[in-house]
Design a protein around this motif. Structure first.
Motif, mmCIF file in Angstrom:
data_model
loop_
_atom_site.group_PDB
_atom_site.id
_atom_site.type_symbol
_atom_site.label_atom_id
_atom_site.label_comp_id
_atom_site.label_asym_id
_atom_site.label_seq_id
_atom_site.Cartn_x
_atom_site.Cartn_y
_atom_site.Cartn_z
ATOM 1 N N ILE A 193 0.852 -1.193 0.000
ATOM 2 C CA ILE A 193 0.000 0.000 0.000
ATOM 3 C C ILE A 193 0.889 1.245 0.000
ATOM 4 C CG2 ILE A 193 -1.709 1.312 1.312
ATOM 5 C CD1 ILE A 193 -2.789 -1.317 2.396
ATOM 6 N N ALA A 194 1.874 1.252 0.893
ATOM 7 C CA ALA A 194 2.760 2.418 0.992
ATOM 8 C C ALA A 194 3.544 2.602 -0.305
ATOM 9 C CB ALA A 194 3.711 2.260 2.169
ATOM 10 N N ILE A 199 1.361 4.261 -2.797
ATOM 11 C CA ILE A 199 1.076 5.661 -2.457
ATOM 12 C C ILE A 199 2.298 6.528 -2.750
ATOM 13 C CG2 ILE A 199 0.761 7.253 -0.507
ATOM 14 C CD1 ILE A 199 -1.817 6.057 -0.966
ATOM 15 N N GLN A 200 3.483 6.058 -2.370
ATOM 16 C CA GLN A 200 4.644 6.934 -2.381
ATOM 17 C C GLN A 200 5.535 6.787 -3.606
ATOM 18 O OE1 GLN A 200 6.135 5.720 1.586
ATOM 19 N NE2 GLN A 200 5.885 7.867 2.084
ATOM 20 N N TRP A 233 -2.449 5.317 -7.119
ATOM 21 C CA TRP A 233 -3.273 5.521 -5.938
ATOM 22 C C TRP A 233 -4.536 4.683 -5.947
ATOM 23 C CZ3 TRP A 233 -2.754 11.577 -5.685
ATOM 24 C CH2 TRP A 233 -1.434 11.873 -5.337
ATOM 25 N N ALA A 248 -3.581 1.377 -4.595
ATOM 26 C CA ALA A 248 -3.347 1.477 -3.146
ATOM 27 C C ALA A 248 -4.684 1.514 -2.413
ATOM 28 C CB ALA A 248 -2.539 2.730 -2.827
ATOM 29 N N ILE A 250 -2.455 2.202 8.787
ATOM 30 C CA ILE A 250 -2.047 2.377 7.389
ATOM 31 C C ILE A 250 -3.271 2.734 6.526
ATOM 32 C CG2 ILE A 250 -2.188 -0.123 6.907
ATOM 33 C CD1 ILE A 250 0.527 1.609 5.232
ATOM 34 N N VAL A 310 -4.029 6.160 4.435
ATOM 35 C CA VAL A 310 -4.350 6.236 3.000
ATOM 36 C C VAL A 310 -5.540 7.174 2.783
ATOM 37 C CG1 VAL A 310 -5.217 4.927 1.032
ATOM 38 C CG2 VAL A 310 -3.393 3.979 2.425
ATOM 39 N N PHE A 335 -4.593 10.733 3.507
ATOM 40 C CA PHE A 335 -3.738 11.252 2.434
ATOM 41 C C PHE A 335 -4.586 11.728 1.249
ATOM 42 C CE2 PHE A 335 -1.633 10.103 -1.610
ATOM 43 C CZ PHE A 335 -0.634 11.055 -1.590
ATOM 44 N N PHE A 336 -5.547 10.912 0.815
ATOM 45 C CA PHE A 336 -6.376 11.305 -0.333
ATOM 46 C C PHE A 336 -7.205 12.544 -0.020
ATOM 47 C CE2 PHE A 336 -6.445 6.611 -1.636
ATOM 48 C CZ PHE A 336 -5.389 6.799 -2.487
ATOM 49 N N PHE A 353 2.947 9.867 4.920
ATOM 50 C CA PHE A 353 2.126 10.065 3.733
ATOM 51 C C PHE A 353 1.784 11.536 3.525
ATOM 52 C CE2 PHE A 353 0.005 5.596 3.435
ATOM 53 C CZ PHE A 353 1.254 5.047 3.264
#
Lengths: 402, 276
Positions: free
Chosen positions: A359-360, A363-364, A369, A372, B123, B127, B130-131, B219
């Motif tokens: 997942i990370a 994202i990174q 995305w 993720a 986590i 996520v 972050f979005f 993030f």
């Protein structure tokens, strides 16, 4: 008068609700809406659809066995130039490239050269710039990437894809990575839960069975790691377990291991398992201790006076009463392990990575995305299922810490 | 001779427990002397084992103070942690007071709802945060991190304040009202002293949750929002230097302080409960 009193009573009834309202609203905005955004992100993929609206409209009734008609090429050319101007072409190219790899360079190159290209015969000019414009599979990829709403990320997150004929199929063997990672995550979570139980149960039992003053000291030994930063604990394992670290030094010093063949304890699965067990152990001990503390010791004595040996008394009388603590501790440790990221990322190396690391990564690093988000939703559903099963079997109200 | 058998078993049990406690605490204790190592190694040098004074130094502690990145990280951690804990404490305390009222509608559901951030894997929260936070312009801002950390910390406050309120006798408030106290006076003089230990404990939990959080910072945070754990993360990933051990030792000392504070608060909470 009476009315006013009624009004006041009504007001008083709403005070509790009014007190809880700010937090409810806060959780809604800072937690629920972000998770909803995540779900939307996992199915909503508008980049290509926004960049090529006219092309995609023309392609809507295209038979995908032959190349599209010249007016599709003309629309494509116009929209390529446009998306180069508003700098969205990189994102679009990435999207299409995820479906048909090796196509990333086609878009920017074509858009750049189209400015000086002959516009009378667009299909020919475009194919001349890059021959892949004469390839049906590129157009298929554009159509696929142009879907505004897509289940593609979910399929990908469980190693599936849609084949040419639209059938859902497994991806080719070397790209099947997610199933392994889910299985590994469940396996690691299970192994960590079991080892936390095996280490934590005797510890919690010991704390309840010693004198009060000693119990206080022992509890501090459990609580200091609990309160210490996760990064600190992970660092200390890194220091202890590494090749030139303390544990290997001791093993070499006492002669158990040859200096040339030091054990690889970190940057692999061993490191992940050891460090995660240490980090999550307090989450097993504290619920166990909370339940064990409330078990009256007279039961054990009663069992003994009725002729049970200590083992029987423990197995038949004590252990069943401690089960609520066992299940609460196991649930906490298992669920926390499922989403663990920091520890495997730092001590796990390539072989000790879990699904959260993926997942990370998306994202990174890969910036995929949607994927993720889809993997996150899959994990979230898994966590929900765990809670649901726990509630069915044990009752969620039995879950408390300390 | 069954007695000897049980004695052996007891001995084995004590050994297992001792090993367990060693496993819990030794990794932390090992860090502390290593942070005073004069050499840039992560293991004990011969000089250290001989307790030679020259083998120990404060150079890694000095390098924290001298490094502007670490200083900024410490500042950020406290800034974000204090504001996040304050916000979480206000919202969480109010909500706990409301939720513990006997006539609260759908209490179980609402409680579960406000506690849900705590039981969701971080986590996944990260996520989502972050979005959404990036989309509304809170990405790479301290405000975004404060809001996210307050959301993670508020459930702790709800739980600790609820625990102090669990035995609260609501007739006390009515008694105060019948003696002429307004609702605010009644709250301030009756309810607040009782819940105060829970409020402070919750605030400490919320602060610790923020102070230790790193996934959301990874993030959502930018270079200017690096916190201590974020700085440790890159320190470990890029080039691990004993400076990390020095900061780790400081954090262990800090954890012990927080633990002591929580214990003291719980003791005073018990005393108030016994008085009422």
């Amino acid at each position: 008068m009476n009315r006013r009193r009624q009004g006041r009573r009504l007001l008083r009834r709403f005070i509790p609700v009014g007190l809880a309202l700010p937090l409810v609203a806060f959780v809604l905005v800072t937690f629920v809406i972000p998770l909803a955004t995540m779900v939307v992100q996992s199915v909503h993929d508008p980049e290509v659809a926004d960049a090529f609206p006219r092309t995609l409209a023309l392609l809507a009734d295209w038979e995908d066995s032959a190349l599209p008609s010249p007016d599709v090429y003309e629309a494509m050319a116009a929209e390529l130039v446009l998306s180069r101007e508003n700098r969205s072409i990189g994102k679009v190219a990435t999207r299409v490239n995820r479906i048909e790899s090796g196509t990333r360079s086609v878009f920017a190159k074509t858009a750049r050269r189209l400015e000086s290209a002959d516009t009378s015969d667009m299909p020919a000019s475009m194919i001349q710039i890059d021959r892949r414009w004469g390839d049906v599979s590129l157009w298929r990829a554009i159509v696929k990437a142009g879907q505004r709403y897509t289940a593609r990320h979910y399929l990908q997150s469980i190693d599936l894809e849609r084949g040419l004929d639209g059938e859902i199929q497994l991806v080719s063997e070397e790209r099947r990575i997610y199933k392994t990672l889910y299985l590994r995550t469940v396996y690691v979570s299970f192994a960590v839960t079991v080892s936390c139980f095996l280490i934590g149960y005797p510890i919690a039992f010991a704390i309840t069975s010693v004198s009060d003053s000693l119990a206080k000291i022992l509890l501090v030994i459990v609580l200091v790691p609990f309160w210490t930063s996760l990064l600190v604990r992970t660092t200390s394992w890194l220091v202890l377990l590494q090749n030139q670290g303390v544990i290997n030094d001791i093993l070499v010093w006492i002669g158990l291991v040859d200096d040339g063949s030091r054990l690889a304890l970190v940057h692999n699965m061993t490191g992940t398992l050891i460090a995660m067990t240490h980090v999550l152990l307090p989450f097993m001990i504290l619920p166990l201790y909370a339940v064990m503390r409330s078990i009256p010791p007279v039961y054990m004595r009663a069992a003994a006076s009725l002729g049970a040996n200590p083992f029987q008394a423990f197995a038949r009388v004590y252990f069943p009463q401690s089960l609520p603590g066992v299940s609460a501790g196991c649930l906490l440790v298992f669920i926390l392990s499922l989403g663990y990221y920091i520890t495997p990322a730092l001590v796990g190396g390539a072989k000790g990575q879990l699904i959260s690391n993926m997942i990370a990564y998306h994202i990174q690093t890969s910036l995929n995305w949607g994927l993720a988000a889809a993997i996150s939703v899959v994990v979230l559903v898994g966590v929900f299922v765990c809670y649901f099963l726990f509630d069915r079997w044990v009752g969620i109200d039995k879950l408390k810490l300390g | 001779m069954p007695h000897i058998g049980w004695k052996c078993l007891k001995g084995a049990f004590v050994t297992v427990v001792a090993l367990g406690f060693g496993f819990l605490i030794l990794p932390l204790l090992v860090i502390i002397p290593l942070s005073f190592n004069v050499e840039p190694y992560f293991t004990f040098t011969e000089g250290m084992l001989r307790f030679d004074g020259d083998a120990y130094s404060l150079r890694w502690y000095r390098s924290i103070v001298e490094n502007p990145e670490w200083r900024a990280a410490i500042g950020n951690s406290f800034f974000i942690g204090i504001f996040a804990a304050a916000l979480a404490t206000v919202l969480g305390t109010l909500a706990a007071m409301g939720l513990n009222h006997p006539k609260f509608p759908f209490r179980e559901f609402v409680s579960a709802f406000v506690i849900s951030p705590m039981v969701t894997p971080v986590i996944i929260v990260a996520v989502g945060v972050f979005f959404f936070y990036s989309a509304i312009g809170l990405g790479q801002t301290r405000l975004g991190l404060i809001l996210a950390h307050a959301m993670l910390g508020a459930p702790f406050v709800v739980i600790t304040v609820s625990a102090t309120l669990a035995g609260f006798d609501h007739t006390l408030l009515r008694a105060a009202a019948s003696l002429g106290a307004g609702p605010i006076t009644a709250f301030r003089r009756i309810q607040l002293p009782i819940i105060a230990p829970g409020v402070f404990t919750g605030a400490l939990f919320a602060f610790a949750a923020s102070f230790d959080e790193v996934v959301i910072v990874l993030f959502l945070g930018g270079v200017d929002q690096r916190t201590i754990p974020r700085q440790m993360w890159s320190g470990i990933r890029e080039e691990i230097s004993p400076t990390i051990l020095a900061i780790a030792t400081l954090l262990i000392a800090f954890a012990i302080l927080v633990l002591l504070a929580v214990e003291l608060l719980q003791k005073s909470g018990k005393r108030i409960h016994e008085d009422t």
